[in-house]
Design an enzyme around this catalytic site. Structure first.
Site, PDB file in Angstrom:
ATOM      1  N   ARG A   1       0.828  -1.213   0.000  1.00 17.32           N
ATOM      2  CA  ARG A   1       0.000   0.000   0.000  1.00 17.32           C
ATOM      3  C   ARG A   1       0.863   1.264   0.000  1.00 17.32           C
ATOM      4  O   ARG A   1       0.583   2.215  -0.727  1.00 17.32           O
ATOM      5  CB  ARG A   1      -0.927  -0.005   1.222  1.00 17.32           C
ATOM      6  CG  ARG A   1      -1.946  -1.147   1.245  1.00 17.32           C
ATOM      7  CD  ARG A   1      -2.781  -1.060   2.506  1.00 17.32           C
ATOM      8  NE  ARG A   1      -3.727  -2.162   2.635  1.00 17.32           N
ATOM      9  CZ  ARG A   1      -3.463  -3.308   3.233  1.00 17.32           C
ATOM     10  NH1 ARG A   1      -2.261  -3.529   3.731  1.00 17.32           N
ATOM     11  NH2 ARG A   1      -4.379  -4.255   3.329  1.00 17.32           N
TER      12      ARG A   1
ATOM     13  N   ARG B   1      12.168  -1.021   7.331  1.00 15.09           N
ATOM     14  CA  ARG B   1      12.797  -1.534   8.539  1.00 15.09           C
ATOM     15  C   ARG B   1      14.311  -1.476   8.367  1.00 15.09           C
ATOM     16  O   ARG B   1      14.849  -1.808   7.306  1.00 15.09           O
ATOM     17  CB  ARG B   1      12.358  -2.977   8.833  1.00 15.09           C
ATOM     18  CG  ARG B   1      10.914  -3.107   9.278  1.00 15.09           C
ATOM     19  CD  ARG B   1      10.708  -2.529  10.669  1.00 15.09           C
ATOM     20  NE  ARG B   1       9.327  -2.675  11.111  1.00 15.09           N
ATOM     21  CZ  ARG B   1       8.385  -1.766  10.937  1.00 15.09           C
ATOM     22  NH1 ARG B   1       8.660  -0.634  10.295  1.00 15.09           N
ATOM     23  NH2 ARG B   1       7.158  -1.957  11.409  1.00 15.09           N
TER      24      ARG B   1
ATOM     25  N   GLU C   1      17.559   0.614  17.110  1.00 19.15           N
ATOM     26  CA  GLU C   1      17.012   1.938  17.401  1.00 19.15           C
ATOM     27  C   GLU C   1      16.792   2.109  18.907  1.00 19.15           C
ATOM     28  O   GLU C   1      16.436   1.150  19.579  1.00 19.15           O
ATOM     29  CB  GLU C   1      15.687   2.139  16.659  1.00 19.15           C
ATOM     30  CG  GLU C   1      15.840   2.108  15.150  1.00 19.15           C
ATOM     31  CD  GLU C   1      14.514   2.294  14.407  1.00 19.15           C
ATOM     32  OE1 GLU C   1      13.449   2.349  15.071  1.00 19.15           O
ATOM     33  OE2 GLU C   1      14.536   2.384  13.164  1.00 19.15           O
TER      34      GLU C   1
ATOM     35  N   HIS D   1      12.779   7.552  12.855  1.00 14.65           N
ATOM     36  CA  HIS D   1      11.641   6.655  12.650  1.00 14.65           C
ATOM     37  C   HIS D   1      10.313   7.401  12.837  1.00 14.65           C
ATOM     38  O   HIS D   1       9.500   7.060  13.714  1.00 14.65           O
ATOM     39  CB  HIS D   1      11.718   5.463  13.610  1.00 14.65           C
ATOM     40  CG  HIS D   1      10.970   4.256  13.108  1.00 14.65           C
ATOM     41  ND1 HIS D   1      11.369   2.968  13.363  1.00 14.65           N
ATOM     42  CD2 HIS D   1       9.842   4.143  12.366  1.00 14.65           C
ATOM     43  CE1 HIS D   1      10.518   2.113  12.806  1.00 14.65           C
ATOM     44  NE2 HIS D   1       9.580   2.815  12.186  1.00 14.65           N
TER      45      HIS D   1
END
Length: 321
Positions: free
Chosen positions: A158, A239, A268, A287
């Site tokens: 998407r 990712r 992270e 992020h």
């Protein structure tokens, strides 16, 4: 009737959570910024019927097997690589995520990151803040065009399709690589399917939007970066573990590629001494792909709606496929 106990692993706004207390016995970690500790998470999983988790929480086999009353984990993210889905399925624990509601927002950020990297926007802003703007020259902070170039999207889900629509508006040639072809996207957007290696060789902007799986981990490695054009940019908004960061760093400092825009990292959060931050050709973001107030509120509500539906015996809105 006793309400099912639900633990939320990060503090969410009271205005969002309050209406759901009619149906759920909600406990919530009190920090918005600090993640819940591992031991506390295990204890809460044991005493809860449902969890609402963030990407920062690793819901692994150990947690799932000791949580005898747990029947659902609502993960507030489109990705769910932080959850051991296979073990959950074997134990009869439902897993939900939050697709769709963040598609357009993440596509905005992804294309914005591409633009900022290509046009050296962050570097230019810092140039003024550092009081270096003392003259003008024909090639001062000259970047690279976006319009008319070729974008290669790896992962045509998407968000990938939404990024492709934005690229079309810039008159870009659109290539994509996906585990299955998307005839509708090819027809409606004008995207062309390409093998991974062909995409790497032809794209001016390689955009990673693929989910993290065993097959995609470190798919962007030394060999991949060597196949890219020296003038090409790498953008990652999926990712961090899809990328071998050491190989990316070497590709940039050795001028094998022109630069990178990164919203995600393998571990992270990163600190200011991360090697990639030393490269002026790299734009790094913490992020924030879906980080608008409107979208994050939708993600919170969708996660809570999934929990209510589950405990009321109604169909889950967005189960993990």
């Amino acid at each position: 009737m006793t309400k099912p106990k639900v633990f939320i692993t990060r503090r969410l706004p009271d205005e969002i959570v309050a209406p759901y207390k009619e149906h759920l016995d909600i406990q919530m970690w009190q920090s918005e910024e600090e993640p819940v500790g591992r031991q506390m998470l295990m204890e809460k999983a044991r005493s809860s019927h449902g969890l609402l988790t963030m990407l920062t929480e690793k819901i692994d086999e150990k947690i799932l097997r000791q949580a005898n009353d747990l029947s659902i984990v609502a993960n507030m993210a489109v990705g769910y690589d932080n959850v051991d889905v296979k073990t959950a399925e074997n134990l009869g624990i439902a897993i939900t995520h939050t697709p769709d509601v963040l598609t357009e927002t993440t596509a905005d950020l992804t294309f914005g990151l591409l633009m900022a990297t290509a046009r050296r926007m962050i570097e230019a802003s810092q140039y003024i803040k550092d009081n270096k703007w003392e003259h003008w020259s024909p090639l001062m902070l000259a970047g690279t065009d976006i319009h008319g170039k070729t974008i290669g999207i790896v992962g045509m889900g998407r968000i990938g399709e939404a990024v492709a629509k934005r690229a079309k508006g810039f008159g870009m040639n659109i290539l994509y690589y996906n585990r299955s072809r998307k005839p509708e996207a090819e027809e409606s957007i004008g995207a062309s399917y390409a093998d991974f290696e062909v995409l790497l060789e032809q794209a001016d902007y390689v955009v990673c939007l693929t989910p993290l799986t065993d097959q995609t981990k470190h798919m962007f490695n030394k060999d991949a970066f060597q196949k890219m054009k020296k003038e090409a940019f790498f953008i990652n908004a999926s990712r961090g573990a899809t990328v071998d960061e050491e190989a990316l760093y070497e590709a940039i400092v050795n001028k094998n590629i022109a630069g990178a825009g990164l919203d995600v990292f393998e571990q992270e959060p990163i600190s200011s001494d991360h090697p990639l931050l030393s490269c002026p050709e790299v734009v790094c973001l913490p992020h924030i792909g879906s980080a608008t107030k409107e979208t994050r509120y939708k993600m919170m509500k969708l996660s809570l709606d999934n929990l209510v539906n589950h405990f009321q015996g109604k169909p889950l809105l967005t189960p993990v496929p």
